[in-house]
Design a protein around this motif. Structure first.
Motif, PDB file in Angstrom:
ATOM      1  N   ALA A  27       0.852  -1.190   0.000  1.00  0.00           N
ATOM      2  CA  ALA A  27       0.000   0.000   0.000  1.00  0.00           C
ATOM      3  C   ALA A  27       0.889   1.242   0.000  1.00  0.00           C
ATOM      4  O   ALA A  27       1.659   1.453   0.932  1.00  0.00           O
ATOM      5  N   GLU A  28       0.769   2.020  -1.057  1.00  0.00           N
ATOM      6  CA  GLU A  28       1.549   3.244  -1.184  1.00  0.00           C
ATOM      7  C   GLU A  28       0.622   4.444  -1.081  1.00  0.00           C
ATOM      8  O   GLU A  28      -0.590   4.326  -1.225  1.00  0.00           O
ATOM      9  N   ASN A  29       1.198   5.608  -0.817  1.00  0.00           N
ATOM     10  CA  ASN A  29       0.437   6.859  -0.685  1.00  0.00           C
ATOM     11  C   ASN A  29      -0.652   6.740   0.371  1.00  0.00           C
ATOM     12  O   ASN A  29      -1.770   7.213   0.190  1.00  0.00           O
ATOM     13  N   THR A  30      -0.318   6.091   1.496  1.00  0.00           N
ATOM     14  CA  THR A  30      -1.272   5.970   2.587  1.00  0.00           C
ATOM     15  C   THR A  30      -1.416   7.314   3.291  1.00  0.00           C
ATOM     16  O   THR A  30      -0.509   8.136   3.244  1.00  0.00           O
ATOM     17  N   SER A  31      -2.552   7.525   3.934  1.00  0.00           N
ATOM     18  CA  SER A  31      -2.733   8.796   4.632  1.00  0.00           C
ATOM     19  C   SER A  31      -3.077   8.607   6.110  1.00  0.00           C
ATOM     20  O   SER A  31      -3.466   9.544   6.777  1.00  0.00           O
ATOM     21  N   VAL A  32      -2.905   7.398   6.627  1.00  0.00           N
ATOM     22  CA  VAL A  32      -3.072   7.157   8.059  1.00  0.00           C
ATOM     23  C   VAL A  32      -1.719   7.411   8.732  1.00  0.00           C
ATOM     24  O   VAL A  32      -0.674   7.327   8.087  1.00  0.00           O
ATOM     25  N   ASN A  33      -1.727   7.758  10.029  1.00  0.00           N
ATOM     26  CA  ASN A  33      -0.485   8.021  10.752  1.00  0.00           C
ATOM     27  C   ASN A  33       0.267   6.709  10.978  1.00  0.00           C
ATOM     28  O   ASN A  33      -0.109   5.913  11.836  1.00  0.00           O
ATOM     29  N   LEU A  34       1.321   6.481  10.237  1.00  0.00           N
ATOM     30  CA  LEU A  34       2.098   5.251  10.345  1.00  0.00           C
ATOM     31  C   LEU A  34       3.176   5.327  11.419  1.00  0.00           C
ATOM     32  O   LEU A  34       3.794   4.322  11.749  1.00  0.00           O
ATOM     33  N   GLU A  35       3.406   6.509  11.973  1.00  0.00           N
ATOM     34  CA  GLU A  35       4.440   6.640  12.999  1.00  0.00           C
ATOM     35  C   GLU A  35       3.984   6.086  14.336  1.00  0.00           C
ATOM     36  O   GLU A  35       4.805   5.735  15.169  1.00  0.00           O
ATOM     37  N   ASP A  36       2.677   6.002  14.566  1.00  0.00           N
ATOM     38  CA  ASP A  36       2.142   5.425  15.793  1.00  0.00           C
ATOM     39  C   ASP A  36       1.771   3.972  15.521  1.00  0.00           C
ATOM     40  O   ASP A  36       0.637   3.655  15.154  1.00  0.00           O
ATOM     41  N   TYR A  38       1.387   1.467  17.479  1.00  0.00           N
ATOM     42  CA  TYR A  38       0.399   0.872  18.390  1.00  0.00           C
ATOM     43  C   TYR A  38      -1.017   1.245  17.972  1.00  0.00           C
ATOM     44  O   TYR A  38      -1.928   0.408  18.042  1.00  0.00           O
ATOM     45  N   ALA A  39      -1.213   2.463  17.518  1.00  0.00           N
ATOM     46  CA  ALA A  39      -2.532   2.857  17.002  1.00  0.00           C
ATOM     47  C   ALA A  39      -2.844   2.084  15.725  1.00  0.00           C
ATOM     48  O   ALA A  39      -3.980   1.638  15.522  1.00  0.00           O
ATOM     49  N   LEU A  40      -1.837   1.892  14.875  1.00  0.00           N
ATOM     50  CA  LEU A  40      -2.025   1.115  13.654  1.00  0.00           C
ATOM     51  C   LEU A  40      -2.407  -0.319  13.996  1.00  0.00           C
ATOM     52  O   LEU A  40      -3.310  -0.893  13.379  1.00  0.00           O
ATOM     53  N   THR A  58      -0.974 -10.143  19.366  1.00  0.00           N
ATOM     54  CA  THR A  58      -0.401  -9.064  18.558  1.00  0.00           C
ATOM     55  C   THR A  58       0.957  -8.672  19.139  1.00  0.00           C
ATOM     56  O   THR A  58       1.223  -8.898  20.321  1.00  0.00           O
ATOM     57  N   GLU A  59       1.775  -8.084  18.290  1.00  0.00           N
ATOM     58  CA  GLU A  59       3.076  -7.594  18.733  1.00  0.00           C
ATOM     59  C   GLU A  59       3.502  -6.440  17.840  1.00  0.00           C
ATOM     60  O   GLU A  59       3.268  -6.466  16.624  1.00  0.00           O
ATOM     61  N   VAL A  60       4.138  -5.449  18.436  1.00  0.00           N
ATOM     62  CA  VAL A  60       4.706  -4.328  17.689  1.00  0.00           C
ATOM     63  C   VAL A  60       6.206  -4.326  17.955  1.00  0.00           C
ATOM     64  O   VAL A  60       6.638  -4.401  19.102  1.00  0.00           O
ATOM     65  N   VAL A  70       4.224  -4.687  12.624  1.00  0.00           N
ATOM     66  CA  VAL A  70       3.044  -5.016  13.418  1.00  0.00           C
ATOM     67  C   VAL A  70       2.662  -6.440  13.035  1.00  0.00           C
ATOM     68  O   VAL A  70       2.347  -6.708  11.878  1.00  0.00           O
ATOM     69  N   SER A  71       2.722  -7.343  14.012  1.00  0.00           N
ATOM     70  CA  SER A  71       2.394  -8.748  13.770  1.00  0.00           C
ATOM     71  C   SER A  71       1.084  -9.087  14.466  1.00  0.00           C
ATOM     72  O   SER A  71       0.919  -8.796  15.656  1.00  0.00           O
ATOM     73  N   ILE A  72       0.184  -9.696  13.722  1.00  0.00           N
ATOM     74  CA  ILE A  72      -1.109 -10.098  14.262  1.00  0.00           C
ATOM     75  C   ILE A  72      -1.293 -11.581  13.950  1.00  0.00           C
ATOM     76  O   ILE A  72      -1.385 -11.971  12.778  1.00  0.00           O
ATOM     77  N   ILE A  73      -1.335 -12.381  14.999  1.00  0.00           N
ATOM     78  CA  ILE A  73      -1.531 -13.820  14.849  1.00  0.00           C
ATOM     79  C   ILE A  73      -3.038 -14.083  14.949  1.00  0.00           C
ATOM     80  O   ILE A  73      -3.695 -13.633  15.892  1.00  0.00           O
ATOM     81  N   LEU A  74      -3.537 -14.797  13.979  1.00  0.00           N
ATOM     82  CA  LEU A  74      -4.962 -15.126  13.909  1.00  0.00           C
ATOM     83  C   LEU A  74      -5.145 -16.625  14.065  1.00  0.00           C
ATOM     84  O   LEU A  74      -4.219 -17.400  13.796  1.00  0.00           O
ATOM     85  N   GLN A  75      -6.327 -17.014  14.431  1.00  0.00           N
ATOM     86  CA  GLN A  75      -6.637 -18.440  14.449  1.00  0.00           C
ATOM     87  C   GLN A  75      -6.549 -19.001  13.028  1.00  0.00           C
ATOM     88  O   GLN A  75      -6.184 -20.145  12.819  1.00  0.00           O
ATOM     89  N   GLU A  76      -6.826 -18.153  12.031  1.00  0.00           N
ATOM     90  CA  GLU A  76      -6.861 -18.549  10.628  1.00  0.00           C
ATOM     91  C   GLU A  76      -5.543 -18.332   9.892  1.00  0.00           C
ATOM     92  O   GLU A  76      -5.416 -18.702   8.730  1.00  0.00           O
TER      93      GLU A  76
END
Length: 124
Positions: A27-36, A38-40, A58-60, A70-76
């Motif tokens: 994903a390029e040209n994103t407009s969400v705050n990527l510096e935070d 934990y919020a992401l 989850t882990e940051v 940002v790692s998110i482990i899912l059941q799937e």
């Protein structure tokens, strides 16, 4: 059947199967705050739950400067997001070992969550 050997021991382990589908989304040209990061993480976790997936953990992890993983482990399966805030870029590794039919919806939702431009994204 493949056998993996550890270089520091005589033990070996068999790998029976590695099922699943891996999708890479950039994903390029994103407009969400990527510096935070934990919020992401919270945004991405919410999106994945809205898609009907089960978040296990989850882990940051910080990288260089304001970059993060940002790692998110899912059941799937799992989702790993690699952020490069100075270039408004997020790379996603999306690996499902079940619920394959949800992959396209997750791709669209993650792109929307980081406010990325659909024309400035790629997946393979």
């Amino acid at each position: 059947r493949p056998v993996c050997y550890k270089s520091d021991s005589d033990e070996s382990s068999s790998q029976e199967r590695s099922p699943g589908i891996l999708l890479i989304l950039e994903a390029e040209n994103t407009s969400v705050n990527l510096e935070d990061a934990y919020a992401l993480k919270d945004i991405l976790t919410g999106v994945l739950e809205e898609e009907g997936l089960t978040v296990v953990s989850t882990e940051v992890a910080r990288s260089v400067g304001s970059r993060a993983f940002v790692s998110i482990i899912l059941q799937e399966g799992y989702v790993v997001a690699r952020t490069v805030p100075e270039h408004n870029y997020v790379g996603f590794d999306i690996h499902f070992w079940s619920s394959f039919h949800k992959q396209e919806g997750v791709k669209v939702s993650l792109l929307a969550a980081v406010k990325g431009e659909r024309k400035a994204s790629s997946s393979f």
